[in-house]
Write a protein that holds these residues in place. Structure first.
Motif, short mmCIF file in Angstrom:
data_model
loop_
_atom_site.label_atom_id
_atom_site.label_comp_id
_atom_site.label_asym_id
_atom_site.label_seq_id
_atom_site.Cartn_x
_atom_site.Cartn_y
_atom_site.Cartn_z
N HIS A 106 55.90 48.50 42.42
CA HIS A 106 54.84 47.53 42.23
C HIS A 106 54.16 47.02 43.32
O HIS A 106 54.93 46.73 44.32
CB HIS A 106 55.01 46.31 41.38
CG HIS A 106 56.01 46.61 39.91
ND1 HIS A 106 56.64 45.62 39.47
CD2 HIS A 106 56.39 47.90 39.52
CE1 HIS A 106 57.55 46.26 38.34
NE2 HIS A 106 57.27 47.59 38.62
N SER A 109 47.07 45.31 43.77
CA SER A 109 45.92 46.09 43.50
C SER A 109 44.96 46.17 44.75
O SER A 109 44.59 45.10 45.04
CB SER A 109 45.57 45.72 42.25
OG SER A 109 44.27 46.46 42.02
N ARG A 117 43.18 38.21 43.26
CA ARG A 117 44.11 38.70 42.60
C ARG A 117 45.39 37.89 42.61
O ARG A 117 46.35 38.23 41.84
CB ARG A 117 44.47 40.08 43.40
CG ARG A 117 45.00 39.94 44.78
CD ARG A 117 45.04 41.40 45.23
NE ARG A 117 45.84 41.34 46.49
CZ ARG A 117 45.32 42.34 47.58
NH1 ARG A 117 44.86 43.45 47.15
NH2 ARG A 117 45.69 42.48 48.64
N SER A 122 49.72 44.37 40.32
CA SER A 122 49.44 44.89 39.25
C SER A 122 49.14 46.30 39.24
O SER A 122 48.75 46.98 38.45
CB SER A 122 48.31 44.23 38.84
OG SER A 122 47.20 44.35 39.64
N LEU A 123 49.61 47.07 40.51
CA LEU A 123 49.41 48.55 40.67
C LEU A 123 50.59 49.12 40.61
O LEU A 123 51.52 48.83 41.21
CB LEU A 123 48.69 48.85 42.01
CG LEU A 123 48.03 50.29 42.13
CD1 LEU A 123 46.63 50.28 42.88
CD2 LEU A 123 48.95 51.20 42.59
N CYS A 134 46.34 51.10 38.01
CA CYS A 134 46.14 49.69 37.99
C CYS A 134 45.90 48.79 36.61
O CYS A 134 44.77 49.63 35.96
CB CYS A 134 44.70 49.29 38.96
SG CYS A 134 44.16 47.59 39.18
N GLU A 140 43.15 54.80 37.80
CA GLU A 140 44.41 55.78 37.69
C GLU A 140 44.03 57.01 38.37
O GLU A 140 43.08 57.35 38.61
CB GLU A 140 45.02 55.90 36.26
CG GLU A 140 44.04 56.87 35.49
CD GLU A 140 44.79 57.26 34.20
OE1 GLU A 140 44.05 57.83 33.17
OE2 GLU A 140 46.15 56.74 34.11
N SER A 160 39.95 45.51 50.54
CA SER A 160 39.82 46.03 48.88
C SER A 160 38.94 47.11 48.88
O SER A 160 37.79 47.30 49.54
CB SER A 160 39.85 45.04 47.80
OG SER A 160 38.60 44.32 47.93
#
Length: 723
Positions: A106, A109, A117, A122-123, A134, A140, A160
């Motif tokens: 993990h 993201s 976030r 969460s990824l 994600c 994906e 990001s």
């Protein structure tokens, strides 16, 4: 030419049915320059071709001759298999924090702004394949895609990336039309279906009785969104997904009464089964839930939820498959109880799936007389909460006592027919001798050159595949197009080159089979082959692998060393793979040169005695080369480790359908059986009307043959079906 360029140096799996994903994977315009650095080739006058992956290969579908408008090849196996150690080292080099999960790593993201976030990891990165997902944005892709994105972030000093940074290739008109058609079909069925609260009480009770869910309350059905499709009296199970929890697909469950006591349940999914990635009940799971019960059917999930109050989800394809794409959605749970059913097959699937999910957090509900499937347990008034709490840990030690094996032994004694394995429908004599096709075994098959070994094994494997045995073909001697053509002919039971108008009909049916092909041809390194087989077992839950054949796979690599030692090494590795992966391996080996008038024996298998020693089953296709009668070929079982039964039975080759079938009893007998003594009454009765009955039997048999040939001759048109 294009196929050779795209697949050069690539180990891949060619799937019969097109494999599609939950969400479209995209390529980045920013990442394009990085991707082209890894391109395979650059042709004069053509742009660079990016590294080929599953969805990337679709772009070139129009450049490669296809037999059907939506038939696609999927490149699954990476050029160099990634390991979890490699992934961790790379993340540390980029100073990216990660949590070591059960089946995934993990990380925060990279597709969400850090200010929003909230340090959410969460990824998810699959430890085995490197595929990422994600959960917040549903982006994906492969491990290489994630590396490309991270390189772009570092190069451009970004914190990001936009979820839309990966720009995808436009869908072909056929793909877009198919996707829109499926979406319209889903919406149409869902809008025409009704909740059980809107159905008359008598009708609702009748439907519940038909599906054996009288103990399931309307409140539970409403909670899970289950509806009734009145035109076909089918239950409708919805699949909600995406950021907006929109309707992505549905599963229809219908009941059909076969006789007064037996009811058969049929499932249908929209979209197609190969692209139906759904955990039914997942939308009801809370982020704080730490325990979940995984079941093999939607009705079982309803029973568990109603009786225990625990979160429960159902696998999309039952006990046959646990797609790795769904593993990230199960990462939050510290305890996963696998209650997939009440038979031996579900018990074996539970043990296999627990390896994917992580042994240390999985517990299994052992099937037995007092622990049937959840729905049946609810109907019998059993305490489901107590059964879940009594589930046993999946992790085991290297040494066990009989006390730990006692329940397993009792389960096998109580379910002898299921323990024997999957039965063949086209070869009943094999069921009599081998009893069935079992996981974790090694079968060695041999026969004279040109006797039809590949053709027979094609039908042998096709028979099992049609019954849900996930199959992987490794044809090192014959190319996949020719092999698929042979199997399609055997599937349709007719030569399609003479009935091309029926090709799409049979091809559509054939696509639905869980059948995959390795793209190897000729000599290959055994480690590469085993890596591909292990990859297929993980991704597609393969139960049966066919290697055709050992000599072609070995090639000339054994010229400088002892070829028998190399062969023994390969057989030993295949034996270990079948045991550890709980996957049946069928290995075809050419025999030694024998005289034409001599039958083959176990000792005729080429090489040392290791092949026959390691094998659980040894099958020999016998051929009398000097004979042209129907009894020319026969199949002999010379070893059967399961119960020791061996034997031989004749085979007839039907050239029009490329199939083998057992001759009519009494026509060809390989062994003479002494007749039983007849009483005087039997002799007198036989003398009076024996010839007449014999003639009537011949007429009846001829009539049945004509009707059968007409029935399987071709699919009915729409008007004929209406009549």
């Amino acid at each position: 030419m294009w196929r050779g360029l795209l697949l050069k140096g690539t180990t891949c799996l060619l799937q019969v049915s097109a494999q599609r994903f939950l969400h479209q994977r995209h390529f980045s315009s920013q990442c394009f320059s990085l991707l082209t650095n890894r391109s395979l080739h650059k042709l004069p006058g053509t742009p660079c071709i990016p590294r080929i992956k599953q969805t990337d290969f679709f772009l070139f579908n129009n450049l490669i001759r296809s037999y059907k408008k939506d038939a696609k090849s999927t490149v699954e196996f990476p050029l160099s298999p990634i390991t979890v150690t490699d992934i961790k080292q790379y993340l540390r080099s980029k100073e990216i924090p990660f949590h070591d999960g059960y089946s995934c790593l993990h990380i925060p993201s990279i597709f969400i702004d850090p200010s929003t976030r909230k340090d959410s990891f969460s990824l998810f990165i699959d430890k085995t394949t490197g595929q990422f997902l994600c959960k917040d944005t549903l982006v994906e892709g492969s491990w290489e895609d994630l590396q490309d994105c991270l390189e772009v972030m570092q190069k451009e000093e970004q914190s990001s990336l936009s979820p839309h940074v990966l720009l995808g290739y436009p869908e072909s008109p056929e793909e877009q039309e198919e996707r829109e058609r499926e979406l319209r079909e889903v919406q149409g069925i869902w809008s025409r279906s009704v909740t059980f609260t809107d159905v008359l009480e008598e009708e609702a009770q009748l439907i519940k009785t038909m599906f054996q869910i009288t103990k399931i309350s309307n409140a539970t059905l409403k909670k899970f969104g289950v509806r009734l499709f009145k035109p076909t009296k089918s239950l409708v199970f919805p699949w909600f997904g995406g950021p907006d929890s929109s309707l992505k697909g549905i599963k229809l469950l219908s009941a059909q009464r076969v006789d007064a006591e037996k009811v058969v349940y049929n499932e249908a999914t929209v979209p197609k089964c190969s692209s139906y990635f759904n955990l039914f009940g997942l939308a009801l799971v809370n982020r704080m839930d730490s325990e979940v019960v995984v079941t093999g059917s939607e009705l079982d999930a309803l029973a568990v939820s109603q009786s225990t109050g625990l979160p429960s989800v159902a696998l999309p394809r039952g006990v046959s498959c646990l797609p790795p794409a769904l593993l990230p959605y199960l990462e939050q749970f510290k305890r996963v109880t696998l209650w997939l059913g009440g038979d031996i097959r579900s018990w074996e699937a539970s043990k296999i799936f627990s390896r994917k999910l992580g042994l240390r957090r999985c517990t299994l509900v052992r099937p037995g007389e007092f622990q049937p499937c959840p729905l049946e347990a609810l109907s019998q008034g059993k305490n489901l909460s107590r059964i879940v709490k009594a589930s046993i840990p999946a992790a085991h030690k290297s040494i066990v006592s009989f006390k730990q094996l006692r329940d397993d032994v009792f389960g096998e004694l109580m379910n002898t027919d299921q323990v024997a394995g999957v039965k063949w429908t086209r070869f009943p004599e094999l069921n009599r001798i081998l009893k069935g096709h079992r996981k974790g075994e090694l079968t060695v098959f041999t026969g004279p050159t040109g006797s039809g070994k590949t053709t027979f094994i094609s039908e042998f494997a096709l028979d099992l595949c049609m019954q849900g045995v996930n199959t992987l073909w490794g044809s090192f001697e014959i190319n996949n197009v020719r092999l698929a053509k042979t199997m399609l002919t055997q599937f349709a039971m007719q030569r399609l080159e003479e009935n091309l108008e029926q090709y799409d009909f049979w091809a559509d049916k054939f696509e639905e089979l869980p059948l995959y092909f390795m793209t190897f041809h000729g000599q290959q390194n055994i480690k590469t082959v085993l890596d591909t087989m292990q990859h297929a077992v993980y991704l597609y839950d393969i139960n049966h692998v066919i290697i055709d054949n050992l000599q072609f796979m070995m090639g000339q690599e054994s010229l400088s060393v002892d070829k028998f030692a190399v062969q023994d090494h390969i057989i030993g590795m295949l034996r270990k793979f079948s045991t550890n992966s709980s996957c049946h391996v069928t290995l075809i080996i050419h025999p030694r040169k024998e005289e034409d008038d001599r039958e083959l024996q176990t000792a005729s298998i080429f090489g040392s005695a290791k092949a026959s020693q390691e094998a659980d089953n040894v099958l020999i296709l016998q051929e009398k080369k000097l004979v042209t009668s129907p009894g020319r070929r026969s199949l002999q079982v010379t070893k059967n480790r399961f119960d020791g039964d061996v034997g031989i039975f004749p085979l007839d080759f039907i050239k029009s359908s490329l199939t083998f079938s057992t001759p009519i009893k009494g026509k060809q007998k390989l062994r003479k059986v002494a007749p039983k003594p007849e009483s005087e009454a039997e002799v007198q009765e036989k003398g009076n009307d024996g010839p007449l009955k014999k003639d009537e039997g011949k007429k009846e048999k001829a009539t049945k043959t004509v009707k059968t040939s007409q029935a399987v001759k071709s699919p009915l048109s729409g008007s004929e079906k209406a009549k």
